[in-house]
Design a protein around this motif. Sequence first.
Motif, short mmCIF file in Angstrom:
data_model
loop_
_atom_site.label_atom_id
_atom_site.label_comp_id
_atom_site.label_asym_id
_atom_site.label_seq_id
_atom_site.Cartn_x
_atom_site.Cartn_y
_atom_site.Cartn_z
N ALA A 118 56.68 31.01 35.08
CA ALA A 118 56.63 29.66 34.51
C ALA A 118 57.96 28.96 34.74
CB ALA A 118 56.33 29.73 33.01
N GLY A 119 57.90 27.68 35.17
CA GLY A 119 59.16 27.00 35.38
C GLY A 119 59.02 25.54 35.75
N VAL A 120 60.18 24.91 35.93
CA VAL A 120 60.27 23.51 36.34
C VAL A 120 60.20 23.45 37.86
CG1 VAL A 120 61.73 21.44 36.32
CG2 VAL A 120 61.71 22.98 34.34
N LEU A 121 59.42 22.51 38.40
CA LEU A 121 59.30 22.36 39.84
C LEU A 121 60.61 21.89 40.45
CD1 LEU A 121 55.79 20.65 40.11
CD2 LEU A 121 56.36 23.08 40.17
N ASP A 122 60.93 22.44 41.63
CA ASP A 122 62.19 22.09 42.29
C ASP A 122 62.28 20.61 42.63
OD1 ASP A 122 62.89 25.14 44.19
OD2 ASP A 122 62.78 24.72 42.06
N CYS A 170 52.66 28.19 26.98
CA CYS A 170 51.91 28.94 25.96
C CYS A 170 50.70 29.60 26.61
CB CYS A 170 51.48 27.99 24.85
SG CYS A 170 50.47 28.75 23.56
N VAL A 171 50.39 30.82 26.21
CA VAL A 171 49.18 31.51 26.65
C VAL A 171 48.33 31.82 25.43
CG1 VAL A 171 48.22 33.53 27.81
CG2 VAL A 171 50.40 32.56 28.58
N ARG A 172 47.09 31.37 25.48
CA ARG A 172 46.11 31.72 24.44
C ARG A 172 45.07 32.66 25.05
NH1 ARG A 172 46.01 28.19 19.85
NH2 ARG A 172 47.45 26.42 20.11
N LEU A 173 44.79 33.73 24.34
CA LEU A 173 43.76 34.68 24.76
C LEU A 173 42.64 34.63 23.74
CD1 LEU A 173 46.00 37.71 25.84
CD2 LEU A 173 45.17 35.79 27.23
N HIS A 178 51.50 34.27 23.63
CA HIS A 178 52.79 34.16 24.31
C HIS A 178 53.26 32.72 24.23
CE1 HIS A 178 55.91 34.91 27.34
NE2 HIS A 178 55.56 33.76 27.89
N LEU A 179 54.55 32.53 23.92
CA LEU A 179 55.15 31.19 23.88
C LEU A 179 56.57 31.32 24.39
CD1 LEU A 179 54.74 28.23 23.00
CD2 LEU A 179 55.68 28.85 20.78
N ASP A 180 56.91 30.50 25.40
CA ASP A 180 58.22 30.62 26.03
C ASP A 180 58.73 29.25 26.45
OD1 ASP A 180 60.49 31.85 26.94
OD2 ASP A 180 59.47 33.16 28.38
N GLU A 224 48.74 26.86 28.83
CA GLU A 224 49.16 25.56 28.33
C GLU A 224 50.60 25.26 28.78
OE1 GLU A 224 46.43 25.53 24.29
OE2 GLU A 224 48.62 25.68 24.10
N ILE A 225 50.86 23.99 29.01
CA ILE A 225 52.19 23.53 29.44
C ILE A 225 52.47 22.20 28.75
CG2 ILE A 225 53.72 23.06 31.40
CD1 ILE A 225 51.59 24.14 33.27
N ARG A 226 53.70 22.00 28.37
CA ARG A 226 54.08 20.64 27.96
C ARG A 226 55.56 20.42 28.17
NH1 ARG A 226 56.19 19.25 22.73
NH2 ARG A 226 56.49 21.02 21.33
#
Length: 322
Positions: A240-244, A257-260, A266-268, A291-293
Amino acid sequence: MSAPAAPRIFISYAHDTAAEHYRQVGTFATFLRARIGLDVRLDQWDDASRLDWSAWAIRNILAADFVLVVASPNYKRRADGEAPFDEGRGSQFEARIMRDALTRDLERETSRILPVVLPGASVEDIPSFLTPYSTTHFRISEFTDDCVAGLLSAITGRSQNERPVRGIWRGATDSAAGPVLATELPWREKSADITAGTARIDGISYEHSVVFRTAGPTSGAWAFAEIDLGGSYAHFTAVAGVLDDAEDAAFQTGLFCVRLDGEIRHLDHSAFGSPRHTELDVTGIRRLRLEIRRPAAGVSPAGPAAAATRPAALAWGNPTLR
């Protein structure tokens, strides 16, 4: 998002007969506070009034996130009980508090009490109760960013060498054990600004990514892709990261965030140039929601208020199931 508080550091050392050692400890403490930004506590800076120094030591040792013990021959003699009772009472007292803390909770205090070897000192000068040969110690050859990097890793909990994402075990005999990209599985639903495509993160191209990119302002709400796993997989990995090529990459951050099956597992947080590797057990899981924000408030070239109006350029790089 507000910046996390700097770790609080207490420095324990012996007031040796050599004035140079006293000055060296002061220089080291100043470097950690002024250059690195740690919240350092040192007796040399608290001598403007009459104090009960034993109470001062107890308060600071117990309140510190980390205690740095500066190795020296006198500290070792006093901490090891080889000095007369009236020699170096302060370092003898502080060492006794730390020995007691290690006895109370060995694992926690081993991570919290960090022996430091400054220029001119030796590992032989580390007190025996800090087990210099069986546990980590930190040699500081110069007061530079590179020379304190190992010490900062112990304080921040972030290794200088990030663990890579584990690949597929090549000894597997089951043909169904091969990896499957999340972009190739059925998507139950997704946000309007979520697409499957290539994402370049920290110089690496991930060809099959879940990308969140907006041409205009973003409100800071979560974007998502919900993927049907059908209970057929056991392991999930992604970067997971910011695009170059983000418009304001150096100032952009993202939350991931990962929801199962609807539950957050998971939240990072990731900033530009600092991608985060994720591994999760997904055994029996039927729905994977990525999820991404981009937070609505943060640092940007135009100031905190303008960050809410900037576009997002974030991605889950090559989310893979097996």
